[in-house]
Write an enzyme that holds these catalytic residues in place. Structure first.
Site, PDB file in Angstrom:
ATOM      1  N   ASP A  38       0.827  -1.211   0.000  1.00 51.77           N
ATOM      2  CA  ASP A  38       0.000   0.000   0.000  1.00 51.77           C
ATOM      3  C   ASP A  38       0.858   1.257   0.000  1.00 51.77           C
ATOM      4  O   ASP A  38       0.515   2.261  -0.641  1.00 51.77           O
ATOM      5  CB  ASP A  38      -0.956  -0.007   1.193  1.00 51.77           C
ATOM      6  CG  ASP A  38      -0.258  -0.112   2.538  1.00 51.77           C
ATOM      7  OD1 ASP A  38       0.879  -0.649   2.607  1.00 51.77           O
ATOM      8  OD2 ASP A  38      -0.845   0.320   3.551  1.00 51.77           O
ATOM      9  N   ARG A  39       2.009   1.209   0.695  1.00 53.29           N
ATOM     10  CA  ARG A  39       2.901   2.372   0.715  1.00 53.29           C
ATOM     11  C   ARG A  39       3.549   2.584  -0.642  1.00 53.29           C
ATOM     12  O   ARG A  39       3.732   3.724  -1.086  1.00 53.29           O
ATOM     13  CB  ARG A  39       3.968   2.182   1.799  1.00 53.29           C
ATOM     14  CG  ARG A  39       3.391   2.055   3.206  1.00 53.29           C
ATOM     15  CD  ARG A  39       4.479   1.792   4.236  1.00 53.29           C
ATOM     16  NE  ARG A  39       5.311   2.968   4.414  1.00 53.29           N
ATOM     17  CZ  ARG A  39       6.552   2.931   4.914  1.00 53.29           C
ATOM     18  NH1 ARG A  39       7.093   1.771   5.240  1.00 53.29           N
ATOM     19  NH2 ARG A  39       7.240   4.040   5.064  1.00 53.29           N
TER      20      ARG A  39
END
Length: 248
Positions: A99-100
């Protein structure tokens, strides 16, 4: 290219359609995978859907999602560091949450570099991408749910505070008001200090982008120059998925 994009977080799952860079039909579902699967099944019937793009911070459910994708007969692409379209200056890139990576890729695509992107979820995460479009590292701190739950679980009299709505009072004149003041004003102070320190460390003025379920609430009336982009992560998942599929 039209994709179903899925972002599995610690407390909720976001699902949407990514269609040539436009994100739509976004839903956030709390802790109910059957509801997620039902939604994905409906979306899979839309004309032109080619694949599922997937990011997760909960490895224990990855196989279940992969198996479900086979039932709707769509290719399943779980994005990984190999799909990241930017440079990486990091000791062990495989430890970076998908997600990052999606957040950073999306922020550069939409807003350029240098950029500082913060995700206000169960944890508060930040990533720095410098002007040369290289990921330089990030920050991980407790998010609102972790702070709230820790106070509730480790004290005898503090209630479990509702998150995501309401403003900070002038001063706490009840237990809940005192907790709300501490959560919002204290949290904004942490965010402000992180931004100031990173700009000092990199001698750079970053474009600041915020996403995640608590971003709008945390930053409302805070006087900080953030762009709030609610679908940033889903956009990044779609971007990275589409680039992998195009390479095939």
């Amino acid at each position: 290219m039209k994709l179903i994009v899925i972002d599995v977080g610690n407390t909720s799952t976001a699902v949407g359609i990514w269609d040539s860079g436009v994100v739509s039909s976004v839903a956030h579902i709390d802790s109910d995978r059957q509801a997620v699967f039902s939604l994905v099944k409906r979306l899979s019937k839309r004309k032109g859907v080619e694949a599922i793009g997937y990011a997760s911070v909960v490895p224990s459910v990855d196989e279940e999602f992969k198996n479900f994708a086979s039932t709707v007969k769509l290719p399943f692409v779980q994005i990984a560091v190999e799909d990241f379209p930017l440079g990486l200056d990091y000791k062990n890139p495989n430890t970076i949450g998908a997600d990052r990576l999606a957040d950073a890729a999306a922020a550069v695509e939409r807003y350029g570099a240098p950029v500082l992107v913060m995700d206000f979820g169960t944890a508060l995460t930040a990533a720095v991408v410098t002007e040369d479009k290289v990921w330089r590292g990030g920050v991980i701190a407790p998010g609102f749910p972790l702070m709230r739950d820790y106070l509730f679980e480790r004290t005898a009299k503090l209630p479990r505070m509702k998150l995501g709505s309401g403003k900070a009072p002038k001063i706490g004149r009840s237990t809940l008001e005192a907790m709300r003041f501490g959560a919002l004003v204290g949290y904004r102070g942490m965010v402000r200090e992180i931004v100031m320190q990173l700009e000092k460390n990199f001698s750079s003025k970053f474009k600041c982008v915020a996403t995640g379920g608590f971003a709008k609430w945390a930053l409302a009336d805070a006087g900080m120059d953030f762009i709030i982009d609610a679908d940033l992560t889903l956009y990044g998942i779609g971007l990275m998925t589409s680039k992998r599929l195009e390479r095939k």
